[in-house]
Design a protein around this motif. Structure first.
Motif, mmCIF file in Angstrom:
data_model
loop_
_atom_site.group_PDB
_atom_site.id
_atom_site.type_symbol
_atom_site.label_atom_id
_atom_site.label_comp_id
_atom_site.label_asym_id
_atom_site.label_seq_id
_atom_site.Cartn_x
_atom_site.Cartn_y
_atom_site.Cartn_z
ATOM 1 N N PRO A 1 -7.343 89.782 79.622
ATOM 2 C CA PRO A 1 -6.332 89.671 78.566
ATOM 3 C C PRO A 1 -4.949 89.514 79.186
ATOM 4 N N THR A 2 -4.140 88.638 78.629
ATOM 5 C CA THR A 2 -2.767 88.466 79.124
ATOM 6 C C THR A 2 -1.811 89.448 78.462
ATOM 7 N N PHE A 3 -2.283 90.155 77.480
ATOM 8 C CA PHE A 3 -1.524 91.188 76.788
ATOM 9 C C PHE A 3 -2.538 92.221 76.319
ATOM 10 N N ALA A 4 -2.178 93.507 76.358
ATOM 11 C CA ALA A 4 -3.105 94.556 75.956
ATOM 12 C C ALA A 4 -2.388 95.577 75.078
ATOM 13 N N MET A 5 -3.045 95.956 73.993
ATOM 14 C CA MET A 5 -2.491 96.941 73.068
ATOM 15 C C MET A 5 -3.615 97.829 72.571
ATOM 16 N N SER A 6 -3.348 99.116 72.471
ATOM 17 C CA SER A 6 -4.364 100.055 71.991
ATOM 18 C C SER A 6 -3.783 100.928 70.897
ATOM 19 N N MET A 7 -4.632 101.304 69.930
ATOM 20 C CA MET A 7 -4.286 102.290 68.922
ATOM 21 C C MET A 7 -5.309 103.409 68.994
ATOM 22 N N HIS A 8 -4.869 104.641 68.724
ATOM 23 C CA HIS A 8 -5.741 105.789 68.987
ATOM 24 C C HIS A 8 -5.158 107.036 68.340
ATOM 25 N N HIS A 9 -5.929 108.136 68.378
ATOM 26 C CA HIS A 9 -5.543 109.399 67.751
ATOM 27 C C HIS A 9 -5.496 110.513 68.804
ATOM 28 N N PRO A 10 -4.409 110.605 69.587
ATOM 29 C CA PRO A 10 -4.329 111.649 70.613
ATOM 30 C C PRO A 10 -4.344 113.037 69.989
ATOM 31 N N SER A 11 -5.101 113.942 70.607
ATOM 32 C CA SER A 11 -5.261 115.314 70.112
ATOM 33 C C SER A 11 -5.788 115.353 68.682
ATOM 34 N N GLY A 12 -6.418 114.257 68.238
ATOM 35 C CA GLY A 12 -6.916 114.208 66.874
ATOM 36 C C GLY A 12 -5.823 114.043 65.851
ATOM 37 N N GLY A 13 -4.589 113.820 66.315
ATOM 38 C CA GLY A 13 -3.456 113.713 65.404
ATOM 39 C C GLY A 13 -3.260 112.311 64.883
ATOM 40 N N VAL A 14 -2.054 112.050 64.386
ATOM 41 C CA VAL A 14 -1.772 110.770 63.740
ATOM 42 C C VAL A 14 -1.849 109.628 64.744
ATOM 43 N N LYS A 15 -2.029 108.433 64.220
ATOM 44 C CA LYS A 15 -2.288 107.238 65.019
ATOM 45 C C LYS A 15 -1.071 106.860 65.869
ATOM 46 N N LYS A 16 -1.328 106.514 67.135
ATOM 47 C CA LYS A 16 -0.289 106.101 68.075
ATOM 48 C C LYS A 16 -0.634 104.725 68.641
ATOM 49 N N ILE A 17 0.363 104.122 69.304
ATOM 50 C CA ILE A 17 0.186 102.799 69.893
ATOM 51 C C ILE A 17 0.598 102.819 71.355
ATOM 52 N N SER A 18 -0.137 102.075 72.190
ATOM 53 C CA SER A 18 0.191 101.894 73.604
ATOM 54 C C SER A 18 0.148 100.396 73.905
ATOM 55 N N ILE A 19 1.088 99.918 74.736
ATOM 56 C CA ILE A 19 1.208 98.485 75.007
ATOM 57 C C ILE A 19 1.368 98.241 76.505
ATOM 58 N N ASP A 20 0.592 97.281 77.034
ATOM 59 C CA ASP A 20 0.745 96.766 78.398
ATOM 60 C C ASP A 20 1.105 95.291 78.271
ATOM 61 N N ASN A 21 2.378 94.982 78.483
ATOM 62 C CA ASN A 21 2.847 93.608 78.317
ATOM 63 C C ASN A 21 2.292 92.654 79.361
ATOM 64 N N ASN A 22 1.722 93.198 80.437
ATOM 65 C CA ASN A 22 1.200 92.364 81.520
ATOM 66 C C ASN A 22 -0.293 92.111 81.393
ATOM 67 N N GLY A 23 -0.914 92.638 80.350
ATOM 68 C CA GLY A 23 -2.344 92.442 80.172
ATOM 69 C C GLY A 23 -3.163 93.444 80.956
ATOM 70 N N ALA A 24 -4.474 93.203 81.029
ATOM 71 C CA ALA A 24 -5.400 94.125 81.677
ATOM 72 C C ALA A 24 -6.158 93.415 82.796
ATOM 73 N N THR A 25 -6.569 94.183 83.790
ATOM 74 C CA THR A 25 -7.337 93.655 84.908
ATOM 75 C C THR A 25 -8.653 94.399 85.045
ATOM 76 N N LYS A 26 -9.608 93.779 85.752
ATOM 77 C CA LYS A 26 -10.941 94.376 85.891
ATOM 78 C C LYS A 26 -10.961 95.370 87.057
ATOM 79 N N VAL A 27 -11.601 96.528 86.808
ATOM 80 C CA VAL A 27 -11.822 97.525 87.856
ATOM 81 C C VAL A 27 -13.158 98.199 87.592
ATOM 82 N N SER A 28 -13.687 98.856 88.607
ATOM 83 C CA SER A 28 -14.846 99.735 88.464
ATOM 84 C C SER A 28 -14.375 101.138 88.798
ATOM 85 N N VAL A 29 -14.560 102.075 87.882
ATOM 86 C CA VAL A 29 -14.001 103.416 88.041
ATOM 87 C C VAL A 29 -15.101 104.451 87.835
ATOM 88 N N GLY A 30 -15.121 105.443 88.701
ATOM 89 C CA GLY A 30 -16.076 106.536 88.555
ATOM 90 C C GLY A 30 -15.514 107.658 87.704
#
Length: 657
Positions: free
Chosen positions: A324-353
């Motif tokens: 993705p050339t741009f990445a945005m997420s919406m979510h409920h931190p701590s089960g609370g109200v909806k928040k937004i996070s943005i990565d203007n540079n997009g996302a890259t592939k990784v393998s994470v343990g």
């Protein structure tokens, strides 16, 4: 004179303990309607867990969902436990009380649950100040199980009313009590005001109705909170190639949602820095369709129909391997109200343990805006086209800005049979757009809605004709798919907005109306326009009795009376059953009370400068059908206090039952 019941009503209204009483949810419990005592309900005692041990375990659990509750096994059935009472109408009420000392809230999970037509369930506390329900056969699930929303406090009374004419008995067996050891409601509220300042975890959180979230109205409607097995996560409604609104949800494998998952919609503040957030848009029950550990992906299907007024949107998806050339997420931190996070540079592939999961094929995001917390897990990752690319697994934590990892959707697709549900037509496509039930043809809806004027141009904090209707005049309203007020979607049923024609849109605003402004946003697909409505202090003393004539008052619910005037004015609320005037020379001249012989003072109230009104809830349980009550307020100015009192309008209401 008022009869004894009305006198008791006024006496109760004067007590400070009752002034704060409030029934939170609709539904007339038998204990309320028939006066069943709560003190005689048998108690099921649940031994509290070792809270210290749970908290210590949570510290080392890794990226697992935010756990708030301990699952305690119980065995409660109608044949062996509780008490049965026959009601005046021939129905039977089965009740039992669950008590677990120290719990912040109690959750009830039934491993056998089925109700016949006419059956009704309510949950309430010992004082009947908090009542949840009613739950009916509408809540029946295919797997005949259910989890009820957590009830605040360390105890809850369960009540089932069995209709006298029912041919089949309900299936009810309580198998699990969820002991809330963290404080779910505190978790929900602690982050509602947006950024917490500083640089630590949670300090970068951004509400979805901040300017950063304005371009993503559809994605807001797709993102949901999940509650399952004493844990909190996030997820998103996802579309399929049939574009038929099948109720599919993409979330994270590690969230472990089960068949009794509760989904919450539109849980977001009305403004950027806070405001109201609806908590009543919930649906319970799900079917696990597919999951894959190495992509941390899980696909669910919601069993119950999502009400249309929840305004759901089913997000599109992309299963290609391209970054993705741009990445945005919406979510409920701590089960609370909806928040937004943005990565203007997009996302890259990784393998994470990840501890407890293993190696996850993930997208790596470095946030420019926002961050995540426990409870954000499973939150959707959207690309530059607004299409789903995965769900949140977790990140290393720490200070802002943060790094997070999202299980790749294309890995989930390649290693499971999720195409069975996401591509039921067998098209073999690699991406699709979202589906909006309000705009099934897709696209922007054709014409950008344009608001030219509104009537009335302003509204007062208290309106005796509530709910207030505001007429918007402009162009392009025919294709409007939704309307929001202060970021909260209006209900489609019962209707809170209507479109008489392409140039007219009518919005219904329910009280309260806090002084300041209300923002009305008209949405047509991806296009929108908005207008700001000023809310002013009342220039003259004004009261509003909610559900006043020609509507009816229901004795099972308290009256709601709003009083408006200038800031810090003192309002004396009067009640009577007579419309014959009363005068106390030099003090007041009221339009009710039959020459003071039928006039009672409810209490006096200060007009809140922050809201523009004072409000009181008055219980009327026991008043006979047909009783008509008249209310009027006398107001003493805070700026130039003098007598006689300035009198408000008269509001009347009739008790239906």
């Amino acid at each position: 004179m008022l009869d004894a019941r009305i006198s008791a009503l006024v006496a109760l209204a004067l007590s400070s303990s009752l002034a704060s009483a409030q029934i939170k949810s609709e539904g007339a419990a038998a204990a309320v309607a028939y006066g069943l005592p709560t003190a005689e309900v048998p108690t099921v005692f649940v031994q509290p867990p070792d809270v210290g041990a749970y908290l210590a375990e949570d510290e080392v659990r890794g990226p697992f969902p935010l756990r708030y509750g301990a699952l305690m096994d119980v065995d409660v059935a109608w044949a062996n436990d509780g008490v049965w009472d026959q009601l005046e109408n021939g129905d039977w009420a089965w009740r039992f009380k669950v008590l677990s000392p120290g719990a912040k809230s109690i959750g009830l999970e039934f491993d056998e649950f089925w109700l016949p037509e006419g059956g009704q369930i309510n949950l309430y506390d010992d004082t009947l100040e908090t009542v949840f329900g009613s739950y009916t056969s509408v809540n029946n699930q295919p797997h005949e199980q259910i989890q009820f929303e957590p009830f605040p406090g360390e105890s809850v009374i369960f009540e089932y009313v069995h209709p006298a004419g029912a041919r089949e008995m309900a299936k009810l067996h309580l198998g699990t009590v969820i002991y809330d050891y963290r404080g779910l409601f505190e978790l929900e509220n602690q982050l509602d005001d947006g950024s917490g300042g500083g640089t630590g975890a949670g300090s970068c959180l951004v509400n979805v109705n901040c300017p950063e979230g304005d371009p993503y109205e559809l994605q807001k409607r797709a993102t949901v909170r999940t509650l399952s097995g004493g844990s909190l996560c996030s997820g998103a409604l996802i579309n399929n190639t049939a574009f038929d609104g099948e109720q599919l949800v993409l979330t994270a494998w590690h969230c472990g949602q089960g068949s009794n998952t509760v989904f919450r919609f539109n849980y977001q503040t009305s403004g950027c820095s806070g405001g109201s957030a609806p908590t009543g848009q919930n649906v319970s029950g799900a079917t696990n369709l597919a999951s894959y550990q190495s992509s941390d992906g899980r696909l669910l299907r919601i069993n119950s129909n999502i009400p249309s007024n929840y305004n759901p949107y089913f997000a599109g998806w992309n299963r290609t391997t391209q970054n993705p050339t741009f990445a945005m997420s919406m979510h409920h931190p701590s089960g609370g109200v909806k928040k937004i996070s943005i990565d203007n540079n997009g996302a890259t592939k990784v393998s994470v343990g990840f501890q407890g999961i293993g190696t996850v094929q993930a997208w790596n995001c470095n946030w420019n805006v926002g961050d995540t917390l426990g409870g954000s897990s499973g939150g959707p990752l959207f690309d530059q086209n607004g299409q789903l690319r995965g769900g949140l697994t977790g990140g290393p934590g720490g200070n802002c800005p943060m790094i997070d990892y999202y299980g790749r959707f294309y890995t989930f697709w390649s290693n499971t049979n999720i195409d069975t549900w996401l591509d039921p037509l067998g098209l073999g496509v690699t991406s699709i757009d979202g589906f909006d039930p309000n705009n099934p043809g897709g696209g922007p809806g054709g014409t950008t809605p344009q608001i030219d004027s509104i009537s009335p141009a302003t509204i007062a904090a208290v309106n005796p004709t509530s709910p207030v209707t505001i007429t918007l005049t402009g162009d392009g309203f025919d294709g409007v798919t939704s309307v929001e007020v202060d970021g909260v979607p209006l209900s489609a049923f019962p209707p809170e907005f209507s479109v008489p024609n392409n140039s007219t849109l009518v919005v219904t605003l329910q009280p309260p109306y806090n002084v300041g402004t209300k923002t009305i946003k008209v949405i047509e697909g991806a296009l929108s326009d908005e207008v700001v409505v000023p809310v002013t202090f009342n220039l003259t003393p004004t009261i509003d009795l909610v559900n006043s004539d020609p509507s009816f008052l229901i004795s099972a619910f308290p009256l709601e009376v709003y009083m408006g005037s200038f800031p810090n004015d003192l309002a004396f609320l009067l009640v009577s059953t007579s419309l014959v005037p009363s005068t106390l020379p030099g003090i007041f001249s009221a339009s009710i009370g039959n020459n003071l012989t039928n006039l009672f003072l409810v209490n006096n109230f200060v007009i809140n400068p922050a809201t523009g009104y004072a409000k009181v809830d008055i219980p009327i349980s026991g008043l006979p059908t047909g009783t008509k009550l008249y209310f009027q307020a006398g107001v003493l100015s805070s700026v130039l206090p003098s007598l006689p009192l300035n009198m408000s309008n008269v509001e009347s209401g009739t008790v239906l039952f």
